[in-house]
Design a protein around this motif. Structure first.
Motif, PDB file in Angstrom:
ATOM      1  N   SER A  54       0.861  -1.186   0.000  1.00  0.00           N
ATOM      2  CA  SER A  54       0.000   0.000   0.000  1.00  0.00           C
ATOM      3  C   SER A  54       0.893   1.230   0.000  1.00  0.00           C
ATOM      4  O   SER A  54       1.878   1.292   0.744  1.00  0.00           O
ATOM      5  N   SER A  56       1.041   5.333   0.342  1.00  0.00           N
ATOM      6  CA  SER A  56       0.290   6.463   0.889  1.00  0.00           C
ATOM      7  C   SER A  56       0.345   7.670  -0.029  1.00  0.00           C
ATOM      8  O   SER A  56       1.073   7.701  -1.022  1.00  0.00           O
ATOM      9  N   SER A  95      -2.251  -1.192  -3.572  1.00  0.00           N
ATOM     10  CA  SER A  95      -3.353  -0.267  -3.300  1.00  0.00           C
ATOM     11  C   SER A  95      -2.735   1.091  -2.991  1.00  0.00           C
ATOM     12  O   SER A  95      -1.816   1.182  -2.166  1.00  0.00           O
ATOM     13  N   SER A  96      -3.239   2.131  -3.628  1.00  0.00           N
ATOM     14  CA  SER A  96      -2.511   3.398  -3.526  1.00  0.00           C
ATOM     15  C   SER A  96      -3.437   4.596  -3.416  1.00  0.00           C
ATOM     16  O   SER A  96      -4.612   4.534  -3.770  1.00  0.00           O
ATOM     17  N   VAL A  97      -2.837   5.666  -2.942  1.00  0.00           N
ATOM     18  CA  VAL A  97      -3.548   6.924  -2.762  1.00  0.00           C
ATOM     19  C   VAL A  97      -2.666   8.063  -3.257  1.00  0.00           C
ATOM     20  O   VAL A  97      -1.451   8.058  -3.011  1.00  0.00           O
ATOM     21  N   SER A 101      -0.284   6.840  -5.901  1.00  0.00           N
ATOM     22  CA  SER A 101      -0.949   6.320  -7.101  1.00  0.00           C
ATOM     23  C   SER A 101      -0.149   6.627  -8.369  1.00  0.00           C
ATOM     24  O   SER A 101      -0.304   5.925  -9.372  1.00  0.00           O
ATOM     25  N   ASN A 185      -7.060   4.533  -5.531  1.00  0.00           N
ATOM     26  CA  ASN A 185      -8.170   4.919  -4.655  1.00  0.00           C
ATOM     27  C   ASN A 185      -8.360   6.426  -4.571  1.00  0.00           C
ATOM     28  O   ASN A 185      -7.390   7.177  -4.426  1.00  0.00           O
ATOM     29  N   SER A 196     -12.670   2.953  -5.041  1.00  0.00           N
ATOM     30  CA  SER A 196     -11.563   2.220  -5.662  1.00  0.00           C
ATOM     31  C   SER A 196     -11.866   2.003  -7.138  1.00  0.00           C
ATOM     32  O   SER A 196     -12.960   1.561  -7.495  1.00  0.00           O
ATOM     33  N   SER A 221      -7.408  10.203  -7.651  1.00  0.00           N
ATOM     34  CA  SER A 221      -6.732   9.771  -6.427  1.00  0.00           C
ATOM     35  C   SER A 221      -5.915  10.900  -5.807  1.00  0.00           C
ATOM     36  O   SER A 221      -5.690  10.925  -4.600  1.00  0.00           O
ATOM     37  N   GLY A 295      -7.717  10.590  -2.556  1.00  0.00           N
ATOM     38  CA  GLY A 295      -7.996   9.395  -1.772  1.00  0.00           C
ATOM     39  C   GLY A 295      -7.617   9.531  -0.317  1.00  0.00           C
ATOM     40  O   GLY A 295      -8.146   8.823   0.545  1.00  0.00           O
ATOM     41  N   GLY A 302      -4.198   3.763   1.915  1.00  0.00           N
ATOM     42  CA  GLY A 302      -4.608   2.767   0.923  1.00  0.00           C
ATOM     43  C   GLY A 302      -4.869   1.400   1.525  1.00  0.00           C
ATOM     44  O   GLY A 302      -5.031   0.413   0.810  1.00  0.00           O
ATOM     45  N   SER A 335       3.155  -1.566   4.130  1.00  0.00           N
ATOM     46  CA  SER A 335       2.453  -0.284   4.085  1.00  0.00           C
ATOM     47  C   SER A 335       3.484   0.833   4.053  1.00  0.00           C
ATOM     48  O   SER A 335       4.210   1.048   5.029  1.00  0.00           O
TER      49      SER A 335
END
Lengths: 484, 77
Positions: A54, A56, A95-97, A101, A185, A196, A221, A295, A302, A335
């Motif tokens: 993930s 951030s 999974s990213s923000v 992202s 996200n 998402s 995002s 996001g 994320g 993370s």
């Protein structure tokens, strides 16, 4: 969000305020009988770990840290049956923000190859994103373009991302067999829910996942509130959907059962949100147009989408059965949190608090608070998995899996020497911005190696896999991975 | 998260899916979550369970609440 982005918020907002009375939404309806197909496949092999990353938010600082950690994973090898393997090959979910992202999209398009990732780091250290945005903001042609075409400030960010990522590709490019499940996200501005970009969510909206431009998803995002306008999606489900959306699925049970909300309030709210996207008769609002912002407003790590990817039977990375039946023995969650502590002049001032100061606070304080809550919820999820593993064992099921939660955070850097303290303070003072110096990228790269190799859970993973790599730091003495 | 154990006379896949309006209709969009007679981990909350098998079974589906603190037990005949 942070100071520098707060500054350009006022600048861009003021210059472009006149534009965009009429806004052109993103319209990508499913075609007749069409539904969104998920092409990515996650294989569970007992002697291979499943790695979930993930990334951030945090502008270019976050993108650089995500890249620096990922580069390491491509340089570590181990020996499962079938021949040597790089850790990066076991990354199943990203999974990213926001800033994270940008790199997640890059990986989705270009893969984890070490040289390509290093090229990303080099590029982000030389790309002047703020200069690009300011140049567009001061350009009268931009004003005319926005005023006449229905484009908004977010389109300027999309143009910048398109130039940086060197792509006009759609999400079909990352929705391919053999690629990791990249989940970009954003935050639904009206509901506050994590939005998402997945085939399933866009299916709910009767919108085509494969036709969605990558830069639209990344800009949603990263759409820092005020500085950028939200990404506006026209939700075809509320209009004239001719596509063949998949059924609502199991989530509807909670909505149609009296007291369903008591069983899992988060899942209930998620199902309720899906009903609103699907124009279901149970919808609590008419979400005809969905506005997406950064996001980080809903989850700046994320981790919410990462967790859903593991526990949702509709996700290709649904891991619960594999954990229980022995196909998955090592679950690794890394993370990458690029949180900073930029110095705030307000700490030393008794002057009247300005509107801009408060604007900066209302766009950053909730993100920090939400981040803490999300991290806590994820730790609860990990603990729950461990409890369930023990329950299975007590029932005679030989559940044999280990979880390696690796939280990368600048606060974990060593501070034993003046140089280490200076490095930590320097890296934590890098502003959230779309412009970052190559020196700062180099510093982030150096501390990323330390952070990864210092982490007791990452060390435990290296030991358990008998992996080969070059440690960049000593592990803290006497500290063990909590899940071991 | 929680644990469920779905009992049935045969070994087959346990699925969850969209709860139908009527008891004599099958669930929609079934997704495998485990095997019968073997406890498995599943997200906590309310689910609509059914089976993937050529054998006849009754009822066609059942709802059940998965909780962190206890093991959900359901039986299909």
């Amino acid at each position: 969000m942070r100071k520098e982005i707060g500054c350009i918020a006022g600048l861009i907002a003021a210059l472009l305020a006149a534009a965009g009375c009429s806004v052109a939404p993103v319209q990508l309806p499913l075609k007749p009988a069409q539904h969104n197909e998920e092409r990515r496949i996650v294989e569970f092999v007992p002697d291979r770990p499943m790695i979930v990353l993930s990334f951030s938010g945090g502008g270019s600082r976050a993108a650089a840290l995500a890249a620096a950690v990922s580069a390491r994973l491509d340089r570590i090898t181990y020996q499962p049956a079938g021949g040597p393997r790089r850790l990066s090959q076991d990354v199943a979910v990203i999974s990213s923000v926001s800033g994270g992202s940008v790199f997640a999209a890059w990986v989705g398009l270009n893969g984890f190859d070490y040289d390509r990732v290093k090229a990303f780091e080099q590029k982000i250290g030389t790309f002047d994103g703020i200069g690009y945005l300011e140049g567009r903001a001061f350009n009268p042609f931009t004003w005319a373009d926005l005023a006449l075409t229905g484009r908004t400030r977010i389109d300027v960010l999309q143009d910048m991302l398109s130039e940086f990522l060197e792509t006009k590709a759609t999400l079909a490019a990352i929705n391919q067999k053999g690629k990791p499940l990249v989940v970009l996200n954003a935050s639904d501005m009206t509901s506050g829910e994590v939005f998402s970009f997945t085939p399933g969510v866009l299916d709910d909206m009767c919108m085509s996942f494969d036709d969605m431009p990558v830069t639209v998803a990344v800009s949603a995002s990263a759409a820092v509130p005020v500085a950028f306008s939200p990404v506006l999606l026209k939700n075809t489900s509320w209009f004239d959907c001719v596509g063949a959306r998949r059924p609502f699925g199991d989530g509807r049970t909670m909505l149609v059962t009296d007291g369903g909300a008591y069983t899992n309030i988060e899942a209930f709210r998620r199902a309720r949100y899906r009903a609103s996207l699907r124009a279901d008769k149970l919808a609590y609002r008419e979400a005809r147009y969905v506005r997406l912002l950064d996001g980080g407003l809903a989850d700046n790590l994320g981790l919410t989408a990462a967790r859903r990817a593991l526990i949702d039977p509709e996700s290709p990375s649904y891991a619960l059965p594999a954990l229980g039946d022995g196909r998955l023995r090592r679950l690794v969650v890394i993370s990458v949190n690029a949180r900073s502590d930029v110095r705030n002049d307000l700490d030393a001032s008794d002057e009247r608090t300005s509107v801009l100061d408060m604007l900066d606070a209302v766009t950053s304080v909730p993100i920090d608070a939400t981040t803490a809550n999300v991290a806590s919820a994820f730790r609860g999820f990990i603990n729950s998995l461990v409890n369930d593993r023990n329950t299975l064992r007590s029932l005679g099921v030989p559940a044999d899996f280990t979880i390696y939660p690796v939280e990368i955070d600048f606060d974990e850097l060593p501070t034993d020497t003046p140089q280490e303290i200076a490095d930590r303070d320097d890296v934590k003072s890098i502003a959230t911005s779309w412009t970052i110096s190559s020196n700062d990228v180099n510093l982030i790269d150096a501390v990323a190696g330390k952070l990864l190799w210092r982490h007791p859970c990452f060390r435990a993973l290296m030991d358990d896999l008998r992996a080969a790599g070059t440690p960049e730091s000593e592990a803290p003495p006497g500290i063990t991975c909590p899940q071991q | 998260m929680g644990v469920a154990n779905i009992a049935f006379s045969d070994d087959c896949a346990v699925v969850i899916g969209e709860q139908p309006a009527e008891p004599d209709q099958p669930i929609l969009d079934p997704r495998p979550v485990g095997r019968t007679n073997i406890p498995f981990i599943i997200a906590d909350g309310l689910h609509c369970f059914s089976l993937l098998t050529a054998q006849p079974f009754t009822p066609l589906w059942q709802t059940g609440q998965v909780s962190p603190a206890r093991v959900l037990r359901i039986e299909f005949k």
